[in-house]
Design a protein around this motif. Sequence first.
Motif, PDB file in Angstrom:
ATOM      1  N   PHE A 180       0.802  -1.227   0.000  1.00  0.00           N
ATOM      2  CA  PHE A 180       0.000   0.000   0.000  1.00  0.00           C
ATOM      3  C   PHE A 180       0.833   1.274   0.000  1.00  0.00           C
ATOM      4  N   GLY A 181       2.150   1.160  -0.025  1.00  0.00           N
ATOM      5  CA  GLY A 181       3.005   2.336  -0.016  1.00  0.00           C
ATOM      6  C   GLY A 181       2.987   3.089   1.307  1.00  0.00           C
ATOM      7  N   ILE A 182       2.598   2.429   2.377  1.00  0.00           N
ATOM      8  CA  ILE A 182       2.529   3.045   3.705  1.00  0.00           C
ATOM      9  C   ILE A 182       3.831   2.759   4.442  1.00  0.00           C
ATOM     10  N   ASP A 183       4.568   3.806   4.780  1.00  0.00           N
ATOM     11  CA  ASP A 183       5.879   3.665   5.406  1.00  0.00           C
ATOM     12  C   ASP A 183       5.745   3.902   6.910  1.00  0.00           C
ATOM     13  N   LEU A 184       5.791   2.827   7.693  1.00  0.00           N
ATOM     14  CA  LEU A 184       5.626   2.916   9.137  1.00  0.00           C
ATOM     15  C   LEU A 184       6.934   3.226   9.857  1.00  0.00           C
ATOM     16  N   ASN A 185       8.009   3.389   9.113  1.00  0.00           N
ATOM     17  CA  ASN A 185       9.295   3.700   9.719  1.00  0.00           C
ATOM     18  C   ASN A 185       9.332   5.149  10.195  1.00  0.00           C
ATOM     19  N   THR A 186       9.967   5.379  11.339  1.00  0.00           N
ATOM     20  CA  THR A 186      10.252   6.727  11.813  1.00  0.00           C
ATOM     21  C   THR A 186      11.770   6.891  11.823  1.00  0.00           C
ATOM     22  N   SER A 187      12.251   7.977  12.349  1.00  0.00           N
ATOM     23  CA  SER A 187      13.691   8.224  12.340  1.00  0.00           C
ATOM     24  C   SER A 187      14.410   7.654  13.556  1.00  0.00           C
ATOM     25  N   PHE A 188      13.677   7.026  14.470  1.00  0.00           N
ATOM     26  CA  PHE A 188      14.259   6.623  15.750  1.00  0.00           C
ATOM     27  C   PHE A 188      15.497   5.737  15.601  1.00  0.00           C
ATOM     28  N   ALA A 189      15.438   4.752  14.743  1.00  0.00           N
ATOM     29  CA  ALA A 189      16.538   3.784  14.621  1.00  0.00           C
ATOM     30  C   ALA A 189      17.447   4.066  13.431  1.00  0.00           C
ATOM     31  N   ASP A 190      17.178   5.138  12.701  1.00  0.00           N
ATOM     32  CA  ASP A 190      17.995   5.456  11.524  1.00  0.00           C
ATOM     33  C   ASP A 190      19.317   6.102  11.940  1.00  0.00           C
ATOM     34  N   ILE A 191      20.311   5.959  11.089  1.00  0.00           N
ATOM     35  CA  ILE A 191      21.577   6.666  11.269  1.00  0.00           C
ATOM     36  C   ILE A 191      21.621   7.802  10.264  1.00  0.00           C
ATOM     37  N   VAL A 192      21.738   9.018  10.796  1.00  0.00           N
ATOM     38  CA  VAL A 192      21.732  10.212   9.961  1.00  0.00           C
ATOM     39  C   VAL A 192      22.984  11.025  10.261  1.00  0.00           C
ATOM     40  N   ILE A 193      23.711  11.387   9.216  1.00  0.00           N
ATOM     41  CA  ILE A 193      24.867  12.267   9.354  1.00  0.00           C
ATOM     42  C   ILE A 193      24.534  13.581   8.660  1.00  0.00           C
ATOM     43  N   GLY A 194      24.500  14.662   9.451  1.00  0.00           N
ATOM     44  CA  GLY A 194      24.037  15.925   8.907  1.00  0.00           C
ATOM     45  C   GLY A 194      22.578  15.799   8.532  1.00  0.00           C
ATOM     46  N   ASN A 195      22.285  16.007   7.269  1.00  0.00           N
ATOM     47  CA  ASN A 195      20.915  15.832   6.775  1.00  0.00           C
ATOM     48  C   ASN A 195      20.777  14.596   5.894  1.00  0.00           C
ATOM     49  N   THR A 196      21.808  13.742   5.912  1.00  0.00           N
ATOM     50  CA  THR A 196      21.814  12.578   5.042  1.00  0.00           C
ATOM     51  C   THR A 196      21.530  11.310   5.839  1.00  0.00           C
ATOM     52  N   VAL A 197      20.527  10.559   5.398  1.00  0.00           N
ATOM     53  CA  VAL A 197      20.214   9.274   6.018  1.00  0.00           C
ATOM     54  C   VAL A 197      21.205   8.243   5.488  1.00  0.00           C
ATOM     55  N   ILE A 198      22.033   7.723   6.370  1.00  0.00           N
ATOM     56  CA  ILE A 198      23.047   6.752   5.971  1.00  0.00           C
ATOM     57  C   ILE A 198      22.478   5.342   5.945  1.00  0.00           C
ATOM     58  N   SER A 199      21.738   4.986   6.982  1.00  0.00           N
ATOM     59  CA  SER A 199      21.138   3.656   7.067  1.00  0.00           C
ATOM     60  C   SER A 199      19.818   3.748   7.814  1.00  0.00           C
ATOM     61  N   GLN A 200      18.885   2.891   7.438  1.00  0.00           N
ATOM     62  CA  GLN A 200      17.584   2.864   8.085  1.00  0.00           C
ATOM     63  C   GLN A 200      17.328   1.503   8.707  1.00  0.00           C
ATOM     64  N   ALA A 201      16.746   1.535   9.877  1.00  0.00           N
ATOM     65  CA  ALA A 201      16.278   0.319  10.542  1.00  0.00           C
ATOM     66  C   ALA A 201      14.955   0.672  11.195  1.00  0.00           C
ATOM     67  N   ILE A 202      14.157  -0.340  11.528  1.00  0.00           N
ATOM     68  CA  ILE A 202      12.875  -0.071  12.181  1.00  0.00           C
ATOM     69  C   ILE A 202      12.771  -0.906  13.445  1.00  0.00           C
ATOM     70  N   HIS A 203      12.736  -0.223  14.560  1.00  0.00           N
ATOM     71  CA  HIS A 203      12.569  -0.861  15.860  1.00  0.00           C
ATOM     72  C   HIS A 203      11.080  -1.155  16.065  1.00  0.00           C
ATOM     73  N   PRO A 204      10.729  -2.245  16.758  1.00  0.00           N
ATOM     74  CA  PRO A 204       9.301  -2.537  16.981  1.00  0.00           C
ATOM     75  C   PRO A 204       8.513  -1.380  17.582  1.00  0.00           C
ATOM     76  N   LEU A 205       9.134  -0.593  18.465  1.00  0.00           N
ATOM     77  CA  LEU A 205       8.387   0.503  19.088  1.00  0.00           C
ATOM     78  C   LEU A 205       7.923   1.549  18.090  1.00  0.00           C
ATOM     79  N   GLU A 206       8.592   1.616  16.927  1.00  0.00           N
ATOM     80  CA  GLU A 206       8.190   2.591  15.914  1.00  0.00           C
ATOM     81  C   GLU A 206       6.815   2.279  15.341  1.00  0.00           C
ATOM     82  N   LEU A 207       6.414   1.015  15.376  1.00  0.00           N
ATOM     83  CA  LEU A 207       5.098   0.630  14.881  1.00  0.00           C
ATOM     84  C   LEU A 207       3.990   1.172  15.781  1.00  0.00           C
TER      85      LEU A 207
END
Length: 238
Positions: free
Chosen positions: A199-226
């Motif tokens: 459905f194109g619904i992205d349940l990911n938030t930024s909580f577990a992502d690695i961001v350097i400056g304004n660039t997202v380096i890697s994304q992960a999704i922790h269960p609590l983000e759901l």
Amino acid sequence: MKIKKLIVSLLLFSMVFGLGNVQVHAATQSSDAFNTESVAKKWSEINKKLVVRSDAKDKAVTRNSALTASVSLSGNTSGGGSSSQSTGTYPTRKGVILVTADKFKGILPLGHAAIIYSASYVVEALSDGVVLGKNNWNTTRETCYGVTVSSTTATQDAQAADYCYNQLNKPYNYNYFNMGTREKFYCSHLVWAAFKDLFGIDLNTSFADIVIGNTVISQAIHPLELVDTSLTYTIYVK
């Protein structure tokens, strides 16, 4: 370029093995997914603002209940209320997402997530891979959250559960930052992929992502983000 790759590798290593927060820059969003204190703090924040609503997509529930309750569970840093307390009706509807804040082996703050396949079973990704498990989290887990996606219908939720069921026997994805693969899954990755792909619904938030400056380096999704995403609402909490 080699230095940049080395830095990223060290960041990933630090997150996967829980060596603490990554503080790259004052304006950097660090990945807190494997830090015990950060996860406990995040659960506390979630619980302070948590509102439990009746499941608008479950006719049996909405016919008998008009529950809308604000729940404050911030005193319990494990992520939920005590084992004897619950709010809302424990879900059995196909496609409802289950999340627990319980620590893996009582130590690692990984939590766990699954999707309900039937009143008796859930689909979940464990160390053995994607499997069917029992839909009994209200009695077997210290904490449990039942959430549903706000913009989907009950039929679409059931389709998401079927998507997860079709991944049965695929191996566990130990690289939490590899959300692009569909050859293997970890628990919240499996649930996220179902709604993202269908459905194109992205349940990911930024909580577990690695961001350097304004660039997202890697994304992960922790269960609590759901639970924490604005795209879902909570229908049950223990």
